[in-house]
Design a protein around this motif. Structure first.
Motif, PDB file in Angstrom:
ATOM      1  N   GLY A 150      53.451  43.716  37.606  1.00  0.00           N
ATOM      2  CA  GLY A 150      52.889  44.629  38.598  1.00  0.00           C
ATOM      3  C   GLY A 150      51.737  45.443  38.036  1.00  0.00           C
ATOM      4  O   GLY A 150      50.680  45.568  38.669  1.00  0.00           O
ATOM      5  N   LEU A 151      51.926  45.989  36.833  1.00  0.00           N
ATOM      6  CA  LEU A 151      50.853  46.763  36.207  1.00  0.00           C
ATOM      7  C   LEU A 151      49.683  45.867  35.810  1.00  0.00           C
ATOM      8  O   LEU A 151      48.520  46.280  35.879  1.00  0.00           O
ATOM      9  CB  LEU A 151      51.388  47.500  34.978  1.00  0.00           C
ATOM     10  CG  LEU A 151      52.151  48.798  35.249  1.00  0.00           C
ATOM     11  CD1 LEU A 151      52.677  49.385  33.947  1.00  0.00           C
ATOM     12  CD2 LEU A 151      51.257  49.811  35.949  1.00  0.00           C
ATOM     13  N   VAL A 152      49.989  44.647  35.397  1.00  0.00           N
ATOM     14  CA  VAL A 152      48.912  43.706  35.056  1.00  0.00           C
ATOM     15  C   VAL A 152      48.011  43.487  36.269  1.00  0.00           C
ATOM     16  O   VAL A 152      46.775  43.500  36.163  1.00  0.00           O
ATOM     17  CB  VAL A 152      49.495  42.358  34.572  1.00  0.00           C
ATOM     18  CG1 VAL A 152      48.394  41.305  34.462  1.00  0.00           C
ATOM     19  CG2 VAL A 152      50.179  42.531  33.227  1.00  0.00           C
ATOM     20  N   ARG A 153      48.619  43.324  37.432  1.00  0.00           N
ATOM     21  CA  ARG A 153      47.832  43.099  38.650  1.00  0.00           C
ATOM     22  C   ARG A 153      47.029  44.332  39.033  1.00  0.00           C
ATOM     23  O   ARG A 153      45.886  44.220  39.489  1.00  0.00           O
ATOM     24  CB  ARG A 153      48.766  42.700  39.789  1.00  0.00           C
ATOM     25  CG  ARG A 153      49.389  41.317  39.599  1.00  0.00           C
ATOM     26  CD  ARG A 153      50.394  40.999  40.683  1.00  0.00           C
ATOM     27  NE  ARG A 153      50.956  39.657  40.507  1.00  0.00           N
ATOM     28  CZ  ARG A 153      51.953  39.170  41.234  1.00  0.00           C
ATOM     29  NH1 ARG A 153      52.509  39.919  42.185  1.00  0.00           N
ATOM     30  NH2 ARG A 153      52.396  37.947  41.014  1.00  0.00           N
ATOM     31  N   ILE A 154      47.628  45.509  38.847  1.00  0.00           N
ATOM     32  CA  ILE A 154      46.909  46.747  39.176  1.00  0.00           C
ATOM     33  C   ILE A 154      45.681  46.903  38.286  1.00  0.00           C
ATOM     34  O   ILE A 154      44.579  47.202  38.758  1.00  0.00           O
ATOM     35  CB  ILE A 154      47.847  47.962  39.026  1.00  0.00           C
ATOM     36  CG1 ILE A 154      48.933  47.929  40.110  1.00  0.00           C
ATOM     37  CG2 ILE A 154      47.054  49.266  39.107  1.00  0.00           C
ATOM     38  CD1 ILE A 154      49.982  49.017  39.950  1.00  0.00           C
ATOM     39  N   VAL A 155      45.862  46.695  36.982  1.00  0.00           N
ATOM     40  CA  VAL A 155      44.742  46.834  36.046  1.00  0.00           C
ATOM     41  C   VAL A 155      43.699  45.750  36.299  1.00  0.00           C
ATOM     42  O   VAL A 155      42.492  46.006  36.257  1.00  0.00           O
ATOM     43  CB  VAL A 155      45.257  46.776  34.593  1.00  0.00           C
ATOM     44  CG1 VAL A 155      44.094  46.776  33.611  1.00  0.00           C
ATOM     45  CG2 VAL A 155      46.175  47.961  34.310  1.00  0.00           C
ATOM     46  N   LYS A 164      45.807  32.252  35.084  1.00  0.00           N
ATOM     47  CA  LYS A 164      46.953  32.942  35.662  1.00  0.00           C
ATOM     48  C   LYS A 164      47.378  34.034  34.693  1.00  0.00           C
ATOM     49  O   LYS A 164      47.676  33.776  33.532  1.00  0.00           O
ATOM     50  CB  LYS A 164      48.101  31.962  35.895  1.00  0.00           C
ATOM     51  CG  LYS A 164      49.296  32.595  36.590  1.00  0.00           C
ATOM     52  CD  LYS A 164      50.374  31.567  36.874  1.00  0.00           C
ATOM     53  CE  LYS A 164      51.566  32.208  37.584  1.00  0.00           C
ATOM     54  NZ  LYS A 164      52.641  31.219  37.860  1.00  0.00           N
ATOM     55  N   LEU A 165      47.406  35.261  35.168  1.00  0.00           N
ATOM     56  CA  LEU A 165      47.640  36.410  34.294  1.00  0.00           C
ATOM     57  C   LEU A 165      48.992  37.037  34.613  1.00  0.00           C
ATOM     58  O   LEU A 165      49.207  37.543  35.712  1.00  0.00           O
ATOM     59  CB  LEU A 165      46.523  37.440  34.482  1.00  0.00           C
ATOM     60  CG  LEU A 165      45.096  36.885  34.323  1.00  0.00           C
ATOM     61  CD1 LEU A 165      44.072  37.916  34.726  1.00  0.00           C
ATOM     62  CD2 LEU A 165      44.865  36.427  32.891  1.00  0.00           C
ATOM     63  N   THR A 166      49.894  36.998  33.644  1.00  0.00           N
ATOM     64  CA  THR A 166      51.230  37.561  33.849  1.00  0.00           C
ATOM     65  C   THR A 166      51.573  38.634  32.829  1.00  0.00           C
ATOM     66  O   THR A 166      52.527  39.377  33.018  1.00  0.00           O
ATOM     67  CB  THR A 166      52.290  36.449  33.773  1.00  0.00           C
ATOM     68  OG1 THR A 166      52.178  35.785  32.503  1.00  0.00           O
ATOM     69  CG2 THR A 166      52.095  35.438  34.898  1.00  0.00           C
ATOM     70  N   THR A 167      50.812  38.704  31.744  1.00  0.00           N
ATOM     71  CA  THR A 167      51.049  39.720  30.716  1.00  0.00           C
ATOM     72  C   THR A 167      49.724  40.366  30.340  1.00  0.00           C
ATOM     73  O   THR A 167      48.648  39.829  30.625  1.00  0.00           O
ATOM     74  CB  THR A 167      51.679  39.108  29.450  1.00  0.00           C
ATOM     75  OG1 THR A 167      50.716  38.238  28.819  1.00  0.00           O
ATOM     76  CG2 THR A 167      52.938  38.327  29.788  1.00  0.00           C
ATOM     77  N   PHE A 168      49.817  41.513  29.688  1.00  0.00           N
ATOM     78  CA  PHE A 168      48.595  42.175  29.241  1.00  0.00           C
ATOM     79  C   PHE A 168      47.931  41.399  28.111  1.00  0.00           C
ATOM     80  O   PHE A 168      46.722  41.500  27.915  1.00  0.00           O
ATOM     81  CB  PHE A 168      48.901  43.610  28.808  1.00  0.00           C
ATOM     82  CG  PHE A 168      48.947  44.572  29.959  1.00  0.00           C
ATOM     83  CD1 PHE A 168      47.786  45.070  30.516  1.00  0.00           C
ATOM     84  CD2 PHE A 168      50.161  44.951  30.509  1.00  0.00           C
ATOM     85  CE1 PHE A 168      47.821  45.938  31.586  1.00  0.00           C
ATOM     86  CE2 PHE A 168      50.213  45.822  31.588  1.00  0.00           C
ATOM     87  CZ  PHE A 168      49.040  46.319  32.129  1.00  0.00           C
ATOM     88  N   GLU A 169      48.703  40.621  27.386  1.00  0.00           N
ATOM     89  CA  GLU A 169      48.110  39.752  26.364  1.00  0.00           C
ATOM     90  C   GLU A 169      47.220  38.711  27.033  1.00  0.00           C
ATOM     91  O   GLU A 169      46.089  38.450  26.590  1.00  0.00           O
ATOM     92  CB  GLU A 169      49.220  39.076  25.559  1.00  0.00           C
ATOM     93  CG  GLU A 169      48.719  38.290  24.362  1.00  0.00           C
ATOM     94  CD  GLU A 169      48.272  39.183  23.218  1.00  0.00           C
ATOM     95  OE1 GLU A 169      47.220  38.873  22.618  1.00  0.00           O
ATOM     96  OE2 GLU A 169      48.954  40.180  22.936  1.00  0.00           O
ATOM     97  N   ASN A 170      47.724  38.103  28.133  1.00  0.00           N
ATOM     98  CA  ASN A 170      46.919  37.137  28.892  1.00  0.00           C
ATOM     99  C   ASN A 170      45.659  37.791  29.445  1.00  0.00           C
ATOM    100  O   ASN A 170      44.552  37.243  29.341  1.00  0.00           O
ATOM    101  CB  ASN A 170      47.724  36.575  30.067  1.00  0.00           C
ATOM    102  CG  ASN A 170      48.958  35.822  29.632  1.00  0.00           C
ATOM    103  OD1 ASN A 170      49.954  35.806  30.337  1.00  0.00           O
ATOM    104  ND2 ASN A 170      48.929  35.202  28.458  1.00  0.00           N
ATOM    105  N   LEU A 171      45.842  38.956  30.050  1.00  0.00           N
ATOM    106  CA  LEU A 171      44.732  39.642  30.709  1.00  0.00           C
ATOM    107  C   LEU A 171      43.626  40.001  29.724  1.00  0.00           C
ATOM    108  O   LEU A 171      42.448  39.686  29.946  1.00  0.00           O
ATOM    109  CB  LEU A 171      45.245  40.904  31.402  1.00  0.00           C
ATOM    110  CG  LEU A 171      44.177  41.831  32.011  1.00  0.00           C
ATOM    111  CD1 LEU A 171      43.420  41.128  33.117  1.00  0.00           C
ATOM    112  CD2 LEU A 171      44.812  43.117  32.530  1.00  0.00           C
ATOM    113  N   THR A 172      43.994  40.654  28.637  1.00  0.00           N
ATOM    114  CA  THR A 172      42.973  41.116  27.692  1.00  0.00           C
ATOM    115  C   THR A 172      42.302  39.949  26.970  1.00  0.00           C
ATOM    116  O   THR A 172      41.108  40.000  26.679  1.00  0.00           O
ATOM    117  CB  THR A 172      43.591  42.083  26.670  1.00  0.00           C
ATOM    118  OG1 THR A 172      44.734  41.466  26.038  1.00  0.00           O
ATOM    119  CG2 THR A 172      44.052  43.362  27.355  1.00  0.00           C
ATOM    120  N   THR A 173      43.062  38.896  26.705  1.00  0.00           N
ATOM    121  CA  THR A 173      42.461  37.709  26.081  1.00  0.00           C
ATOM    122  C   THR A 173      41.451  37.069  27.024  1.00  0.00           C
ATOM    123  O   THR A 173      40.357  36.659  26.610  1.00  0.00           O
ATOM    124  CB  THR A 173      43.550  36.689  25.708  1.00  0.00           C
ATOM    125  OG1 THR A 173      44.456  37.285  24.776  1.00  0.00           O
ATOM    126  CG2 THR A 173      42.933  35.446  25.079  1.00  0.00           C
TER     127      THR A 173
END
Length: 386
Positions: free
Chosen positions: A141-146, A161-170
């Motif tokens: 949920g927070l990953v999607r908000i950010v 597909k982004l499910t973790t902050f590691e995925n997102l930031t990478t």
């Protein structure tokens, strides 16, 4: 050897008591003073006379004057260490959500730890640190908000597909810099065109208003033929007064496309065959253009539902091509082809290419053939030559 400011120990003292004692202990070790009695005796030399610290020292017991452990305990009882104010997990989450990468920061660099780095890379690193500190690395949920708070340019270039902050930031750190800068150039160009169009509309309004005002000023009131003054009658419905009011016409501000509209754009990029620049190709292209005008009308505004035929021999759509001439190697803003040059694309094709590029990105850039402008010199330019 490290210097140490003498310790007073009163409330007005800016010096931290625990830092003072630790620094004093370090100085003693560097000086080779190992005897605890000698160390405690030397401590008095670092205390301001007639201060609260001196009063405390004078009141030490005999056991405290020979044992550094006992003295250290007495010191911390007199000047109790303040507990560090730890951030709560909720505070870390608030900072995580509040950390923004602004649109105008995209594609820029700034100093970070004495190193020049890309702003989106710095943002990604700070976000991951906050997510770990808050214990929400896997909070979808927070990953999607950010992710939703990221600039549109970066979100457009991220397809994972982004499910973790590691995925997102990478994913953010791995965004192609050239693609990012190109998207920003396109966005800046669109903003510039919108501003110019709005200024033109405003100027037209001012011109129309000035013309109307001028006409009204030339009007004169004709006197009545009968100069006899009629008796004044009370008016049950007084005549209204009129004034000129300028209203701001609504501008055609671009509304972000919905997911359904984006899918329509993607589907329509292949709706019309892109013909080669040969005799048959040009003939088929002209038939496409004629059919488009018959179906939609030549003054129709380009949208996701009105794909326009692509000029034969030009670059594949969504391949980081120039929207004005359909070739690679430069942006639309820097296009060297003048408006009166036959190489220049039809305005509808320019609009269609721009819509597709801004909506879908340059997803064909790797597989598309490289099309470049060629200086033909004195040979002249044949129709369709690039």
């Amino acid at each position: 050897m490290e210097t140490l400011k003498p310790f007073k120990g009163d409330e007005d003292e800016a010096q931290d008591p625990q830092t003072f004692l630790r620094t004093f202990n370090c100085i003693m070790r560097l000086a080779g003073v190992t005897n605890e009695g000698d160390k405690i005796e030397a401590l008095q030399d670092y205390i301001v006379p007639r201060s609260e610290a001196q009063q405390w020292y004078d009141g030490l017991s005999s056991s405290q004057l020979v044992s550094w452990t006992e003295l250290n305990k007495a010191f911390n009882q007199r000047w109790e260490p303040l507990p560090r104010a730890e951030k709560t997990l909720e505070k870390y989450q608030e900072e995580l959500i509040a950390l923004k990468l602004e649109e105008d920061e995209v594609g820029e660099t700034k100093e970070w730890n004495r190193t020049k780095a890309w702003t989106h890379v710095i943002w990604a690193r700070e976000v991951l640190q906050l997510a770990k500190a808050a214990g929400v690395e896997s909070n979808v949920g927070l990953v999607r908000i950010v992710h939703k708070g990221l600039p549109k340019i970066i979100r457009k270039l991220m397809t994972q597909k982004l499910t973790t902050f590691e995925n997102l930031t990478t994913a953010v750190k791995n965004v192609d810099i050239e693609d990012m800068q190109r998207e920003k150039e396109d966005a800046d160009e669109w903003k510039k065109e919108e501003l110019e169009r709005e200024n033109w509309i405003l100027q037209q309004q001012k011109t129309s208003l000035a013309d109307l005002t001028s006409r009204l000023q030339r009007l004169t009131v004709q006197p009545s033929p009968n100069n006899t003054r009629a008796p004044t009658q009370p008016m049950s419905n007084p005549s209204p007064w009129y004034a000129i009011q300028q209203t701001q016409s609504a501008t055609n501000a671009q509304v972000p496309l919905t997911d359904a509209q984006k899918e329509t754009v993607r589907r329509n990029t292949n709706a019309l065959l892109h013909h080669p620049a040969d005799t048959m190709g040009w003939r088929a292209y002209h038939m496409q253009v004629t059919q488009w005008g018959t179906t939609h009308g030549n003054n129709t505004r380009i949208s996701e539902n009105t794909p326009f035929p692509l000029k034969p021999g030009t670059a594949t759509i969504c391949s980081r091509e120039c929207y004005r001439c359909g070739t690679h190697g430069h942006t639309s803003r820097d296009c060297p082809v003048t408006p009166d040059d036959p190489i220049r694309l039809d305005r509808c094709e320019t609009a269609w290419r721009a819509l597709c590029g801004r909506t879908l990105g340059s997803y064909n850039r790797i597989t598309a053939a490289d099309i470049r402008l060629v200086d033909t010199g004195e040979q002249g330019k044949e129709e369709g030559s690039l």
